[in-house]
Enzyme design. Structure first.
Site, PDB file in Angstrom:
ATOM      1  N   ASP A  95      -6.857 -24.871  34.350  1.00  0.00           N
ATOM      2  CA  ASP A  95      -5.228 -25.417  34.353  1.00  0.00           C
ATOM      3  C   ASP A  95      -4.521 -24.247  33.354  1.00  0.00           C
ATOM      4  OD1 ASP A  95      -3.296 -27.383  34.651  1.00  0.00           O
ATOM      5  OD2 ASP A  95      -3.544 -27.906  32.714  1.00  0.00           O
TER       6      ASP A  95
ATOM      7  N   HIS B 222      -2.265 -18.928  32.738  1.00  0.00           N
ATOM      8  CA  HIS B 222      -1.515 -18.692  31.699  1.00  0.00           C
ATOM      9  C   HIS B 222      -2.018 -17.788  30.560  1.00  0.00           C
ATOM     10  CE1 HIS B 222       0.520 -21.725  33.708  1.00  0.00           C
ATOM     11  NE2 HIS B 222       0.258 -22.761  32.850  1.00  0.00           N
TER      12      HIS B 222
HETATM   13  C1  BG6 Z   1       1.081 -26.543  33.383  1.00  0.00           C
HETATM   14  C2  BG6 Z   1       0.022 -27.124  33.123  1.00  0.00           C
HETATM   15  O1  BG6 Z   1       0.859 -25.192  34.008  1.00  0.00           O
HETATM   16  O2  BG6 Z   1       1.523 -25.971  32.133  1.00  0.00           O
HETATM   17  C3  BG6 Z   1      -0.195 -28.379  31.891  1.00  0.00           C
HETATM   18  O3  BG6 Z   1      -0.590 -27.637  34.295  1.00  0.00           O
HETATM   19  C4  BG6 Z   1       0.657 -28.154  30.910  1.00  0.00           C
HETATM   20  O4  BG6 Z   1      -1.012 -28.978  31.913  1.00  0.00           O
HETATM   21  C5  BG6 Z   1       1.868 -26.883  31.248  1.00  0.00           C
HETATM   22  O5  BG6 Z   1       1.057 -29.028  30.264  1.00  0.00           O
HETATM   23  C6  BG6 Z   1       2.315 -26.438  29.785  1.00  0.00           C
HETATM   24  O6  BG6 Z   1       3.393 -25.967  30.192  1.00  0.00           O
HETATM   25  P1  BG6 Z   1       4.475 -25.595  28.840  1.00  0.00           P
HETATM   26  O7  BG6 Z   1       5.696 -24.682  29.529  1.00  0.00           O
HETATM   27  O8  BG6 Z   1       5.248 -26.984  28.620  1.00  0.00           O
HETATM   28  O9  BG6 Z   1       3.837 -25.122  27.843  1.00  0.00           O
END
Ligand code: BG6
Length: 489
Positions: free
Chosen positions: A236, A241
């Protein structure tokens, strides 16, 4: 030359992502005059809604930037009048043919460009792409498709997805989103590094002791357990990321800022990464407890999660890039849900000053004198550098102080949401911030063997209390590499 128009179809229009992120981002772009003059937005989903009902639904989540003069509700109304709804099954040829007719009406003879945003579960990606490309692609302009992760769950499934998508689309029509790449401070990474002489020469094993990539959330799966349980935190957050940030952070200077040049360098980093062993990771899962009268749930209390699930909601990993620049430098990643705070940051810990004249002023703990550069991606975006400084006065006491670039003080205007940047880039055909298929392949090659081992050996995650700093194993992992987590010291 004919005037061009862009039609944006959000497939999965009633889903959470569409409501919370995509429509608000489109409106923000419209509000700030970034959308082309001629555009139309279609929401596509299975439920039977009218155009009005779609407008009512999305208007709830649209907001206006504070510093704008124009009357917000007028502008919102004008935006909503350009939004339409089309109901249909995701794999229905007739429905996409119908959509094509409606798109043509709106395009009114202008040069049609079409963007499809797939905000749907991955098992229907291919159906949608098949129908959209065959029956609703632009006859004379461009057709682009934005896809959201998960792009498979391991190397094989991801390769299969790529193969299927490529039956209908060319690579340059596929825009794979990793929304972290659209975050302001992630985009700024290469500016920070390549346009500052004080950083670029230090960016290597010679001066950097370790790099930490940290993601934490202070809430659990909150209704997304069904999706999360079959993916887990490594798929995830880490495989996409954090790994994307790592690649941008560590890449060599690209030939130019051109998308292909940048992505070529990122792929090289990913392909230079050492295989991940089981010893290089710690996995955890949050457990519930009651504190001050409040009850915090366990991960497995989520009704959409299997009771005996071993899916990690936390992971820490030590990664290495086996190339000349980064040989031996640990890149530590940490990602977790239900931790004590919500934060995403990059911490760069520099080496000790050789023969430090002032070392006796730091007592026995030279780590306290380490310069650290912190790039706080969110919240409270900031870049700060910890330096050693003399405390004013007649004595000689040193103090670790901070040079702080806090975005809210330096740049008062609101920072655009990542989806605004990415949607705008997709409309403009700028691919720099989207993942190319070879990057995706390299990212999966790194994590797939580890994930398979974790799963086949049924490695039990270390339990950590909801709202804590995560499992203690993460400290041992860092200590093994002579690292202390900067966010905890
Ligand atoms: C998403 C994940 O890609 O990014 C989630 O699937 C996560 O689990 C989210 O909560 C977090 O994104 P941001 O932009 O809120 O930090």
């Amino acid at each position: 030359k004919k005037e061009a128009t862009v039609s944006i179809t959000v497939v999965g229009a009633s889903g959470d992502l569409a409501k919370k992120k995509i429509f608000p981002a489109l409106f923000a772009l419209y509000y700030e005059d970034f959308l082309p003059e001629h555009f139309t937005i279609f929401g596509y989903a299975r439920s039977k809604l009218t155009d009005e009902e779609l407008r009512d639904m999305i208007s709830m989540t649209l907001t206006c930037r504070i510093d704008q003069r124009e009357n917000c509700s007028d502008k919102m109304e004008r935006f909503l009048q350009r939004c339409f709804y089309h109901s249909g099954q995701y794999g229905s040829e007739e429905s996409f043919q119908e959509l094509d007719k409606r798109l043509k009406e709106k395009e009114a003879g202008r040069l049609p460009n079409r963007l499809f945003y797939l905000s749907v579960p991955p098992n229907i990606f291919v159906d949608v792409v098949r129908c959209a490309s065959r029956y609703a692609s632009s006859p004379t302009g461009w057709t682009r498709v934005i896809v959201e992760k998960p792009f498979g769950r391991d190397s094989e499934s991801s390769r299969e997805l790529t193969r299927c998508l490529k039956q209908y689309l060319a690579e340059d029509q596929i825009f794979r989103i990793d929304h972290y790449l659209g975050k302001e401070l992630v985009e700024n990474l290469s500016v920070l590094r390549f346009s500052n002489l004080v950083f670029e020469p230090l960016w290597s094993r010679q001066y950097i002791r370790n790099v930490q990539l940290i993601f934490s959330e202070d809430f659990g799966t909150e209704g997304r357990g069904g999706y999360f349980d079959s993916y887990g935190i490594i798929r995830d957050i880490m495989q996409n990321h954090l790994l994307q940030i790592l690649a941008l952070f560590a890449m060599e200077t690209p030939v130019s800022l051109d998308a292909e040049d940048i992505r070529n360098e990122k792929v090289k980093v990913l392909r230079s990464m050492r295989n991940l062993e089981l010893d290089d990771v710690v996995v955890g899962q949050y457990k519930g407890h009651t504190k001050g009268g409040t009850t915090y749930p366990s991960y497995t209390d989520d009704p959409t999660v299997k009771k005996n699930s071993l899916t990690p909601t936390f992971a820490a990993a030590a990664l290495f890039i086996d190339n000349a620049r980064w040989d031996g430098v640990p890149f530590l990643m940490k990602a977790g849900k239900a931790l004590h705070t919500r934060r995403a940051e990059i911490r760069v810990q520099f080496r000790h000053v050789p023969g430090n004249l002032y070392k006796c002023n730091f007592g026995s703990d030279l780590d306290k004198a380490t310069n650290e550069l912190v790039i706080r991606v969110q919240p409270d975006e900031a870049i700060y550098l910890k330096i050693n400084n003399k405390v004013p006065g007649l004595g000689m006491r040193l103090d670790c102080s901070t040079l702080n670039l806090l975005y809210s003080s330096r740049y008062p205007s609101e920072i655009p949401d990542a989806y605004e940047r990415l949607l705008l880039d997709a409309i403009e055909g700028e691919r720099r911030l989207f993942i190319r298929s070879d990057e995706l392949e390299a990212a999966w090659s790194l994590f797939t063997p580890l994930l398979k081992e974790l799963e086949s050996k049924k490695i039990a995650p270390e339990l950590y209390p909801f709202g804590s700093r995560g499992p203690v194993g993460a400290h041992y992992l860092a200590a093994k590499h002579n690292v202390r987590w900067g966010d905890l010291s």
